[in-house]
Design a protein around this motif. Structure first.
Motif, PDB file in Angstrom:
ATOM      1  N   CYS A 187       0.752  -1.209   0.042  1.00 43.03           N
ATOM      2  CA  CYS A 187      -0.053   0.051  -0.056  1.00 43.03           C
ATOM      3  C   CYS A 187       0.892   1.251  -0.156  1.00 43.03           C
ATOM      4  O   CYS A 187       2.086   1.108   0.493  1.00 43.03           O
ATOM      5  CB  CYS A 187      -0.703  -0.042   1.233  1.00 43.03           C
ATOM      6  SG  CYS A 187      -2.103  -1.304   1.144  1.00 43.03           S
TER       7      CYS A 187
ATOM      8  N   SER B 186       0.134   4.105   1.646  1.00 42.01           N
ATOM      9  CA  SER B 186      -0.258   4.510   3.192  1.00 42.01           C
ATOM     10  C   SER B 186      -1.126   3.796   3.810  1.00 42.01           C
ATOM     11  O   SER B 186      -1.907   2.679   3.079  1.00 42.01           O
ATOM     12  CB  SER B 186      -0.629   6.066   2.928  1.00 42.01           C
ATOM     13  OG  SER B 186      -1.761   5.918   2.202  1.00 42.01           O
ATOM     14  N   PHE B 187      -1.161   3.593   5.209  1.00 42.90           N
ATOM     15  CA  PHE B 187      -2.184   2.717   5.658  1.00 42.90           C
ATOM     16  C   PHE B 187      -3.436   3.331   6.196  1.00 42.90           C
ATOM     17  O   PHE B 187      -3.442   4.514   6.815  1.00 42.90           O
ATOM     18  CB  PHE B 187      -1.540   2.131   7.145  1.00 42.90           C
ATOM     19  CG  PHE B 187      -0.402   1.122   6.700  1.00 42.90           C
ATOM     20  CD1 PHE B 187      -0.439   0.106   5.988  1.00 42.90           C
ATOM     21  CD2 PHE B 187       0.775   1.354   7.427  1.00 42.90           C
ATOM     22  CE1 PHE B 187       0.586  -0.537   5.528  1.00 42.90           C
ATOM     23  CE2 PHE B 187       1.909   0.560   7.174  1.00 42.90           C
ATOM     24  CZ  PHE B 187       1.646  -0.452   6.173  1.00 42.90           C
ATOM     25  N   CYS B 188      -4.585   2.693   5.829  1.00 44.71           N
ATOM     26  CA  CYS B 188      -5.811   3.448   6.234  1.00 44.71           C
ATOM     27  C   CYS B 188      -5.967   2.898   7.808  1.00 44.71           C
ATOM     28  O   CYS B 188      -5.757   2.137   8.306  1.00 44.71           O
ATOM     29  CB  CYS B 188      -6.845   2.602   5.541  1.00 44.71           C
ATOM     30  SG  CYS B 188      -6.650   2.643   3.938  1.00 44.71           S
TER      31      CYS B 188
ATOM     32  N   TYR C 230      -8.466   2.027   9.665  1.00 47.65           N
ATOM     33  CA  TYR C 230      -9.129   1.021  10.310  1.00 47.65           C
ATOM     34  C   TYR C 230      -8.547  -0.228   9.687  1.00 47.65           C
ATOM     35  O   TYR C 230      -8.979  -1.284  10.111  1.00 47.65           O
ATOM     36  CB  TYR C 230     -10.617   1.156   9.570  1.00 47.65           C
ATOM     37  CG  TYR C 230     -10.696   1.172   7.998  1.00 47.65           C
ATOM     38  CD1 TYR C 230     -10.397   0.137   7.385  1.00 47.65           C
ATOM     39  CD2 TYR C 230     -10.716   2.570   7.664  1.00 47.65           C
ATOM     40  CE1 TYR C 230     -10.653   0.389   6.141  1.00 47.65           C
ATOM     41  CE2 TYR C 230     -10.868   2.865   6.209  1.00 47.65           C
ATOM     42  CZ  TYR C 230     -10.426   1.623   5.441  1.00 47.65           C
ATOM     43  OH  TYR C 230     -10.696   1.794   4.043  1.00 47.65           O
ATOM     44  N   CYS C 231      -7.467  -0.226   9.079  1.00 48.47           N
ATOM     45  CA  CYS C 231      -7.046  -1.380   8.215  1.00 48.47           C
ATOM     46  C   CYS C 231      -6.361  -2.552   9.303  1.00 48.47           C
ATOM     47  O   CYS C 231      -5.501  -2.227  10.027  1.00 48.47           O
ATOM     48  CB  CYS C 231      -6.120  -1.088   7.338  1.00 48.47           C
ATOM     49  SG  CYS C 231      -5.507  -2.719   6.368  1.00 48.47           S
TER      50      CYS C 231
ATOM     51  N   PHE D  94      -5.215  -5.553   7.700  1.00 48.89           N
ATOM     52  CA  PHE D  94      -4.921  -6.492   6.612  1.00 48.89           C
ATOM     53  C   PHE D  94      -3.334  -6.439   6.534  1.00 48.89           C
ATOM     54  O   PHE D  94      -2.813  -5.596   6.978  1.00 48.89           O
ATOM     55  CB  PHE D  94      -5.227  -6.221   5.185  1.00 48.89           C
ATOM     56  CG  PHE D  94      -6.663  -6.444   4.894  1.00 48.89           C
ATOM     57  CD1 PHE D  94      -7.412  -7.554   5.218  1.00 48.89           C
ATOM     58  CD2 PHE D  94      -7.422  -5.219   4.284  1.00 48.89           C
ATOM     59  CE1 PHE D  94      -8.608  -7.696   4.992  1.00 48.89           C
ATOM     60  CE2 PHE D  94      -8.731  -5.687   4.320  1.00 48.89           C
ATOM     61  CZ  PHE D  94      -9.554  -6.593   4.534  1.00 48.89           C
TER      62      PHE D  94
ATOM     63  N   SER E  97      -0.030  -5.713   5.177  1.00 45.89           N
ATOM     64  CA  SER E  97       0.352  -5.277   3.987  1.00 45.89           C
ATOM     65  C   SER E  97       1.801  -3.925   4.341  1.00 45.89           C
ATOM     66  O   SER E  97       1.957  -3.910   5.258  1.00 45.89           O
ATOM     67  CB  SER E  97      -0.678  -3.931   3.529  1.00 45.89           C
ATOM     68  OG  SER E  97      -0.268  -3.258   2.576  1.00 45.89           O
TER      69      SER E  97
ATOM     70  N   GLY F 150      -5.700  -7.513  -2.080  1.00 44.81           N
ATOM     71  CA  GLY F 150      -4.663  -6.903  -1.424  1.00 44.81           C
ATOM     72  C   GLY F 150      -5.021  -6.387  -0.046  1.00 44.81           C
ATOM     73  O   GLY F 150      -5.941  -6.955   0.615  1.00 44.81           O
ATOM     74  N   GLY F 151      -4.059  -5.465   0.459  1.00 44.55           N
ATOM     75  CA  GLY F 151      -3.244  -4.629  -0.124  1.00 44.55           C
ATOM     76  C   GLY F 151      -3.738  -3.516  -1.224  1.00 44.55           C
ATOM     77  O   GLY F 151      -5.053  -3.461  -1.305  1.00 44.55           O
ATOM     78  N   THR F 152      -2.773  -3.383  -2.170  1.00 40.75           N
ATOM     79  CA  THR F 152      -3.303  -2.537  -3.535  1.00 40.75           C
ATOM     80  C   THR F 152      -2.732  -3.159  -4.535  1.00 40.75           C
ATOM     81  O   THR F 152      -1.602  -2.601  -5.248  1.00 40.75           O
ATOM     82  CB  THR F 152      -2.851  -1.073  -3.039  1.00 40.75           C
ATOM     83  OG1 THR F 152      -3.112  -0.694  -1.781  1.00 40.75           O
ATOM     84  CG2 THR F 152      -3.169  -0.114  -4.113  1.00 40.75           C
TER      85      THR F 152
ATOM     86  N   ARG G 160      -7.520   7.877   3.722  1.00 37.10           N
ATOM     87  CA  ARG G 160      -7.360   7.202   2.114  1.00 37.10           C
ATOM     88  C   ARG G 160      -6.786   8.217   1.521  1.00 37.10           C
ATOM     89  O   ARG G 160      -6.740   9.460   1.750  1.00 37.10           O
ATOM     90  CB  ARG G 160      -8.937   7.178   1.572  1.00 37.10           C
ATOM     91  CG  ARG G 160      -9.685   6.111   2.534  1.00 37.10           C
ATOM     92  CD  ARG G 160      -9.299   4.681   2.153  1.00 37.10           C
ATOM     93  NE  ARG G 160      -9.222   4.309   0.895  1.00 37.10           N
ATOM     94  CZ  ARG G 160      -9.213   3.075   0.468  1.00 37.10           C
ATOM     95  NH1 ARG G 160      -8.810   2.016   1.491  1.00 37.10           N
ATOM     96  NH2 ARG G 160      -9.301   2.864  -0.827  1.00 37.10           N
TER      97      ARG G 160
HETATM   98  S1  SF4 Z   1      -4.913  -3.012   2.462  1.00 40.61           S
HETATM   99 FE1  SF4 Z   1      -6.463  -1.764   1.785  1.00 40.61          FE
HETATM  100  S2  SF4 Z   1      -7.615  -0.705   3.671  1.00 40.61           S
HETATM  101 FE2  SF4 Z   1      -5.367  -1.651   4.249  1.00 40.61          FE
HETATM  102  S3  SF4 Z   1      -4.247   0.137   4.305  1.00 40.61           S
HETATM  103 FE3  SF4 Z   1      -3.850  -0.774   2.233  1.00 40.61          FE
HETATM  104  S4  SF4 Z   1      -5.507   0.160   1.028  1.00 40.61           S
HETATM  105 FE4  SF4 Z   1      -5.900   0.489   3.267  1.00 40.61          FE
END
Ligand code: SF4
Length: 358
Positions: A9, A11-13, A15-16, A18, A20, A57-59, A132
């Motif tokens: 990614c 940057s980190f969201c 609430y995430c 996952f 990454s 993902g991820g992205t 975001r």
């Molecule tokens: S995996 Fe999705 S939700 Fe998590 S930081 Fe990356 S873009 Fe954001």
């Protein structure tokens, strides 16, 4: 069914939860080497009875075209190349706007026929709060670029159930999404999990979780508006125009075998589950057989998330009659032909219903 996890990614969201990593130029080639080696090693596990390919993902839209091409060629070399019945790529709106129409045309030429756009909201303030990269205008622009490239199956991801999301802002986001006319919409209720920025805000008293009442109200509004707009609510969090249910994800819910490649990817062989560790360098593959009891619980939990529900014989054979009858009487279970399902107005409390059954 093949899943490729792209754990990068920009940057980190907020609430995430996952796995990454922040993307850096040099990472992609080592990552692609690892994926291609894993594909060559595990190709015999791939079951093509449902021929879907999903980059999540991820992205995945950060992945350079050369890397994507190498992965596809490796799949082809191993006898599992395209065309795929469904080939989905998850994208970040900002990547689409930055890379523009030629990028989407190129991935379409590589066989992508479904694009899932992580929009989350059409409210700029909320998008900033979520950390975001895009704003509402860029999300809309991304959608139009994907459509202009000729992708006829577009899914949008939205999030609800935040204490700082008012009903009116949520309604405007749903209306905006409907107005764009995607074939598919996935909506997830925000949950605070793991050790992310949101969990810290909660701990420090800078965020308060949304009430059950607010979440339920926003879910109800969503169901109503999407139904009025012609979307079928085919799984708790998923809505589709007729004929556009996600084939790959539906495969998960009906327990079809799939192979997941890449760090933190999961696989299901039909008898057991396995997963890769969440690390870029030398990730490890671990397998676990499922007990008969695990299989029953999984079948029930996955099938009852869908509008199709579960086979009546399966339910009668594995759950207590008194529980089935009580839930049926309360309207929490509905029998249609040879299937039992949780009706839409009880989807929101499906976890509790399933817990009662198991
Ligand atoms: S995996 Fe999705 S939700 Fe998590 S930081 Fe990356 S873009 Fe954001």
């Amino acid at each position: 069914m093949i899943y490729i996890h792209v754990p990068f990614c920009r940057s980190f969201c907020t609430y995430c939860d996952f796995y990454s990593e922040i993307a850096e130029e040099g990472m992609f080639s080592a990552y692609t080497d690892a994926i291609c080696a894993e594909i060559k090693r595990r190709a015999p596990e791939i079951d093509d009875s449902l021929k879907t390919l999903y980059f999540g993902g991820g992205t995945p839209s950060l992945l350079p075209l050369g890397a994507l091409t190498r992965i596809l060629l490796t799949l082809e070399e191993c006898g599992h190349g395209g065309p795929y019945t469904e080939f989905t790529l998850e994208v970040n709106p900002e990547d689409i706007v930055e890379k523009g129409l030629p990028y989407v045309q190129s991935i379409k030429a590589l066989g992508v026929n479904r694009i899932s756009i992580g929009v989350q909201s059409f409210d700029d303030e909320l998008l900033r709060w979520m950390n975001r990269r895009h704003n509402a205008e860029r999300a809309e622009k991304a959608f139009r670029i994907v459509r202009e490239a000729g992708i006829e199956n577009i899914s949008l991801d939205l999030i609800f159930g935040l204490s700082n999301l008012s009903d009116s802002v949520w309604e405007a986001t749903i209306d905006k999404a409907i107005g764009l006319g995607p074939e598919h919409i996935s909506c997830y209720q925000l949950t605070v999990e793991g050790d992310n920025a949101l969990a810290h805000r909660l701990e420090n008293g800078d965020y308060e979780e949304a009430s059950e009442e607010l979440c339920q109200g926003q879910y109800r509004l969503l169901c109503q508006k999407l139904s009025d707009a012609g979307y079928q609510h085919y799984e708790i969090s998923n809505f589709a125009k007729p004929g556009f249910e996600a084939l790959h994800n539906s495969g998960y819910w009906s327990r079809r075998p799939y192979v997941g490649f890449g760090p933190a990817a999961h696989s299901f062989s039909g008898r057991g589950r396995s997963w890769n560790s969440a690390e870029l360098d030398g990730y490890i593959h671990t397998e676990e057989a499922l007990s008969v009891e695990d299989e029953k619980v999984e079948t029930l939990m996955l099938a009852l998330r869908t509008a199709r529900g579960v086979d009546t014989d399966f339910l009668h054979g594995n759950c207590k009659e008194e529980d089935i009858q009580r839930l049926e009487k309360a309207g929490a279970l509905q029998k249609t032909g040879r299937r039992f399902r949780i009706p839409e107005d009880h989807f929101f409390v499906s976890d509790e219903i399933i817990r009662e059954l198991i």
